[in-house]
Design a protein around this motif. Structure first.
Motif, PDB file in Angstrom:
ATOM      1  N   ASP A  33       0.821  -1.208   0.000  1.00  7.57           N
ATOM      2  CA  ASP A  33       0.000   0.000   0.000  1.00  7.57           C
ATOM      3  C   ASP A  33       0.858   1.262   0.000  1.00  7.57           C
ATOM      4  O   ASP A  33       0.539   2.246  -0.674  1.00  7.57           O
ATOM      5  CB  ASP A  33      -0.917   0.014   1.222  1.00  7.57           C
ATOM      6  N   ARG A  34       1.945   1.235   0.756  1.00  4.34           N
ATOM      7  CA  ARG A  34       2.827   2.411   0.832  1.00  4.34           C
ATOM      8  C   ARG A  34       3.453   2.699  -0.532  1.00  4.34           C
ATOM      9  O   ARG A  34       3.473   3.844  -0.988  1.00  4.34           O
ATOM     10  CB  ARG A  34       3.925   2.161   1.875  1.00  4.34           C
ATOM     11  N   ILE A  35       3.957   1.667  -1.202  1.00  3.28           N
ATOM     12  CA  ILE A  35       4.555   1.847  -2.526  1.00  3.28           C
ATOM     13  C   ILE A  35       3.500   2.324  -3.525  1.00  3.28           C
ATOM     14  O   ILE A  35       3.733   3.261  -4.307  1.00  3.28           O
ATOM     15  CB  ILE A  35       5.184   0.531  -3.016  1.00  3.28           C
ATOM     16  N   TYR A  36       2.333   1.691  -3.492  1.00  8.59           N
ATOM     17  CA  TYR A  36       1.263   2.077  -4.420  1.00  8.59           C
ATOM     18  C   TYR A  36       0.852   3.535  -4.207  1.00  8.59           C
ATOM     19  O   TYR A  36       0.697   4.292  -5.173  1.00  8.59           O
ATOM     20  CB  TYR A  36       0.049   1.161  -4.230  1.00  8.59           C
ATOM     21  N   ASN A  37       0.670   3.929  -2.954  1.00  5.85           N
ATOM     22  CA  ASN A  37       0.169   5.276  -2.673  1.00  5.85           C
ATOM     23  C   ASN A  37       1.111   6.361  -3.162  1.00  5.85           C
ATOM     24  O   ASN A  37       0.663   7.375  -3.712  1.00  5.85           O
ATOM     25  CB  ASN A  37      -0.102   5.438  -1.170  1.00  5.85           C
ATOM     26  N   VAL A  38       2.404   6.175  -2.967  1.00  9.06           N
ATOM     27  CA  VAL A  38       3.362   7.198  -3.397  1.00  9.06           C
ATOM     28  C   VAL A  38       3.630   7.105  -4.899  1.00  9.06           C
ATOM     29  O   VAL A  38       3.491   8.092  -5.632  1.00  9.06           O
ATOM     30  CB  VAL A  38       4.686   7.076  -2.612  1.00  9.06           C
ATOM     31  N   ASN A  39       3.996   5.929  -5.360  1.00 12.53           N
ATOM     32  CA  ASN A  39       4.471   5.799  -6.738  1.00 12.53           C
ATOM     33  C   ASN A  39       3.359   5.858  -7.772  1.00 12.53           C
ATOM     34  O   ASN A  39       3.530   6.449  -8.842  1.00 12.53           O
ATOM     35  CB  ASN A  39       5.238   4.487  -6.895  1.00 12.53           C
ATOM     36  N   VAL A  40       2.235   5.235  -7.475  1.00 13.18           N
ATOM     37  CA  VAL A  40       1.150   5.148  -8.466  1.00 13.18           C
ATOM     38  C   VAL A  40       0.082   6.208  -8.211  1.00 13.18           C
ATOM     39  O   VAL A  40      -0.200   7.047  -9.072  1.00 13.18           O
ATOM     40  CB  VAL A  40       0.514   3.740  -8.475  1.00 13.18           C
ATOM     41  N   LYS A  41      -0.496   6.193  -7.007  1.00  9.52           N
ATOM     42  CA  LYS A  41      -1.533   7.177  -6.724  1.00  9.52           C
ATOM     43  C   LYS A  41      -0.968   8.597  -6.768  1.00  9.52           C
ATOM     44  O   LYS A  41      -1.648   9.526  -7.213  1.00  9.52           O
ATOM     45  CB  LYS A  41      -2.171   6.899  -5.362  1.00  9.52           C
ATOM     46  N   GLY A  42       0.260   8.770  -6.319  1.00  9.91           N
ATOM     47  CA  GLY A  42       0.875  10.097  -6.363  1.00  9.91           C
ATOM     48  C   GLY A  42       0.969  10.627  -7.781  1.00  9.91           C
ATOM     49  O   GLY A  42       0.648  11.795  -8.051  1.00  9.91           O
ATOM     50  N   ALA A  43       1.395   9.767  -8.706  1.00 11.83           N
ATOM     51  CA  ALA A  43       1.477  10.184 -10.116  1.00 11.83           C
ATOM     52  C   ALA A  43       0.088  10.437 -10.682  1.00 11.83           C
ATOM     53  O   ALA A  43      -0.134  11.403 -11.426  1.00 11.83           O
ATOM     54  CB  ALA A  43       2.205   9.116 -10.924  1.00 11.83           C
ATOM     55  N   TYR A  44      -0.865   9.566 -10.343  1.00 13.21           N
ATOM     56  CA  TYR A  44      -2.253   9.769 -10.777  1.00 13.21           C
ATOM     57  C   TYR A  44      -2.787  11.110 -10.298  1.00 13.21           C
ATOM     58  O   TYR A  44      -3.427  11.864 -11.054  1.00 13.21           O
ATOM     59  CB  TYR A  44      -3.130   8.628 -10.264  1.00 13.21           C
ATOM     60  N   ASN A  45      -2.563  11.439  -9.015  1.00 10.61           N
ATOM     61  CA  ASN A  45      -3.051  12.709  -8.479  1.00 10.61           C
ATOM     62  C   ASN A  45      -2.476  13.897  -9.235  1.00 10.61           C
ATOM     63  O   ASN A  45      -3.191  14.876  -9.513  1.00 10.61           O
ATOM     64  CB  ASN A  45      -2.699  12.824  -6.990  1.00 10.61           C
ATOM     65  N   MET A  46      -1.205  13.829  -9.577  1.00 10.67           N
ATOM     66  CA  MET A  46      -0.583  14.920 -10.327  1.00 10.67           C
ATOM     67  C   MET A  46      -1.194  15.024 -11.722  1.00 10.67           C
ATOM     68  O   MET A  46      -1.511  16.125 -12.201  1.00 10.67           O
ATOM     69  CB  MET A  46       0.926  14.706 -10.415  1.00 10.67           C
ATOM     70  N   LEU A  47      -1.359  13.901 -12.381  1.00  5.85           N
ATOM     71  CA  LEU A  47      -1.970  13.900 -13.715  1.00  5.85           C
ATOM     72  C   LEU A  47      -3.397  14.436 -13.654  1.00  5.85           C
ATOM     73  O   LEU A  47      -3.816  15.247 -14.495  1.00  5.85           O
ATOM     74  CB  LEU A  47      -1.973  12.486 -14.289  1.00  5.85           C
ATOM     75  N   TYR A  48      -4.144  14.001 -12.657  1.00  6.94           N
ATOM     76  CA  TYR A  48      -5.536  14.412 -12.502  1.00  6.94           C
ATOM     77  C   TYR A  48      -5.642  15.921 -12.312  1.00  6.94           C
ATOM     78  O   TYR A  48      -6.593  16.560 -12.800  1.00  6.94           O
ATOM     79  CB  TYR A  48      -6.140  13.684 -11.306  1.00  6.94           C
ATOM     80  N   ALA A  49      -4.675  16.499 -11.614  1.00  5.38           N
ATOM     81  CA  ALA A  49      -4.697  17.935 -11.358  1.00  5.38           C
ATOM     82  C   ALA A  49      -4.195  18.755 -12.548  1.00  5.38           C
ATOM     83  O   ALA A  49      -4.714  19.838 -12.832  1.00  5.38           O
ATOM     84  CB  ALA A  49      -3.852  18.254 -10.119  1.00  5.38           C
ATOM     85  N   VAL A  50      -3.207  18.231 -13.248  1.00  7.00           N
ATOM     86  CA  VAL A  50      -2.504  19.019 -14.260  1.00  7.00           C
ATOM     87  C   VAL A  50      -3.152  18.954 -15.646  1.00  7.00           C
ATOM     88  O   VAL A  50      -3.185  19.965 -16.366  1.00  7.00           O
ATOM     89  CB  VAL A  50      -1.022  18.574 -14.339  1.00  7.00           C
ATOM     90  N   ILE A  51      -3.665  17.812 -16.042  1.00  5.79           N
ATOM     91  CA  ILE A  51      -4.159  17.666 -17.412  1.00  5.79           C
ATOM     92  C   ILE A  51      -5.256  18.666 -17.768  1.00  5.79           C
ATOM     93  O   ILE A  51      -5.221  19.250 -18.862  1.00  5.79           O
ATOM     94  CB  ILE A  51      -4.585  16.207 -17.679  1.00  5.79           C
ATOM     95  N   PRO A  52      -6.232  18.945 -16.892  1.00  6.54           N
ATOM     96  CA  PRO A  52      -7.210  19.979 -17.263  1.00  6.54           C
ATOM     97  C   PRO A  52      -6.583  21.342 -17.537  1.00  6.54           C
ATOM     98  O   PRO A  52      -7.033  22.065 -18.441  1.00  6.54           O
ATOM     99  CB  PRO A  52      -8.136  20.031 -16.041  1.00  6.54           C
ATOM    100  N   LEU A  53      -5.549  21.696 -16.781  1.00  4.31           N
ATOM    101  CA  LEU A  53      -4.863  22.962 -17.027  1.00  4.31           C
ATOM    102  C   LEU A  53      -4.158  22.942 -18.376  1.00  4.31           C
ATOM    103  O   LEU A  53      -4.188  23.938 -19.108  1.00  4.31           O
ATOM    104  CB  LEU A  53      -3.839  23.241 -15.919  1.00  4.31           C
ATOM    105  N   MET A  54      -3.507  21.829 -18.683  1.00  3.52           N
ATOM    106  CA  MET A  54      -2.825  21.724 -19.970  1.00  3.52           C
ATOM    107  C   MET A  54      -3.819  21.803 -21.118  1.00  3.52           C
ATOM    108  O   MET A  54      -3.562  22.467 -22.137  1.00  3.52           O
ATOM    109  CB  MET A  54      -2.024  20.421 -20.042  1.00  3.52           C
ATOM    110  N   LYS A  55      -4.970  21.150 -20.990  1.00  9.10           N
ATOM    111  CA  LYS A  55      -5.992  21.202 -22.037  1.00  9.10           C
ATOM    112  C   LYS A  55      -6.446  22.646 -22.258  1.00  9.10           C
ATOM    113  O   LYS A  55      -6.578  23.103 -23.400  1.00  9.10           O
ATOM    114  CB  LYS A  55      -7.184  20.327 -21.665  1.00  9.10           C
TER     115      LYS A  55
END
Length: 254
Positions: free
Chosen positions: A104-126
């Motif tokens: 869970d610790r690895i998933y939360n930082v490495n995967v969910k962390g990247a997902y959260n950044m993508l989720y926040a940034v992509i609308p701005l880029m669009k």
């Protein structure tokens, strides 16, 4: 070439290692660099090194596993032309030596962390006409690495996420690629060896260095130069790809 004037860059894990090298190099190419790190002092130190040389940088403490915290910060930054998903942690152990809490610790930082950044940034880029996204995968995304079950799983997910984003947002002029480093000599590596192999630091460092056919670990600066190319306008025809920077590890380790 590779000029980043008027580019706003967000880098996670930018307080040390590869993230720090990318932040410094991108700032030297006239980018406005936003350094995100759980360790605010490290982020501030990187920002100070940049501003002392006449560059532009801001430091933020952020937990990439907290979506609301990420969304609020990215809203405050406002414009993101380039995102570097670099924050990550590791774990030693095969499946039987990976407890649920470890996974869970690895998933939360490495995967969910990247997902959260993508989720926040992509609308701005669009809304801003496009952008470039670069995520740090690993040679463990594509080849088997002993005793790296959770880490390999997370980096495989980073690769797959990046390809999905590249496909889904191509029409929005958003490019998405990954870099897959092998052993890169960073403070993270030194700490990792000290924690997991106490008393064997010299032996393990030498062993890990020689596991690259080229005979040494890479440097953060070498990764940063590849990152600069992939995020620059000169790489505008490149999306949906992974770029190993591995001293020959994947293809020549036979």
């Amino acid at each position: 070439m590779f000029n980043l004037t008027n580019k706003s860059v967000v880098i996670t894990g930018g307080g040390s290692g590869i993230g720090k090298a990318i932040a410094i190099l991108f700032a030297s190419q006239s980018a406005l660099v936003h350094i995100l790190d759980l360790n605010l002092d490290a982020a501030k130190q990187t920002a100070a090194e940049i501003t002392d040389k006449g560059g532009a940088a801001f430091a933020y403490k952020v937990d990439v596993t907290d979506q609301q915290e990420v969304l609020e910060l990215i809203r405050n930054i406002g414009v993101v032309n380039i995102l570097i998903n670099n924050a990550g942690i590791a774990h030693v152990g095969n499946l039987e030596h990976t407890e649920e809490a470890d996974f869970d610790r690895i998933y939360n930082v490495n995967v969910k962390g990247a997902y959260n950044m993508l989720y926040a940034v992509i609308p701005l880029m669009k809304a801003n006409g496009g952008g470039a996204i670069l995520s740090m995968a690993s040679i463990a995304s594509t080849v088997g690495i002993k005793d790296r079950f959770a880490y390999s799983t997370s980096k495989g997910a980073i690769y797959a996420m990046s390809m999905s984003v590249a496909k889904d947002y191509m029409d929005d002029n958003i490019r998405s690629n990954t870099i897959s480093p092998a052993r890169i000599h960073t403070p993270f590596v030194d700490g990792f060896i000290a924690k997991n192999y106490p008393g064997q630091e010299t032996e393990i460092f030498e062993k890990l260095s020689k596991s690259q056919p080229i005979g040494r670990m890479g440097s953060p600066e070498e990764v940063a130069h590849l990152a600069l190319y992939l995020c620059s306008d000169e790489a505008s025809f490149i999306t949906g790809n992974d770029y190993p920077i591995d001293g020959g590890f994947i293809k020549l380790n036979n």
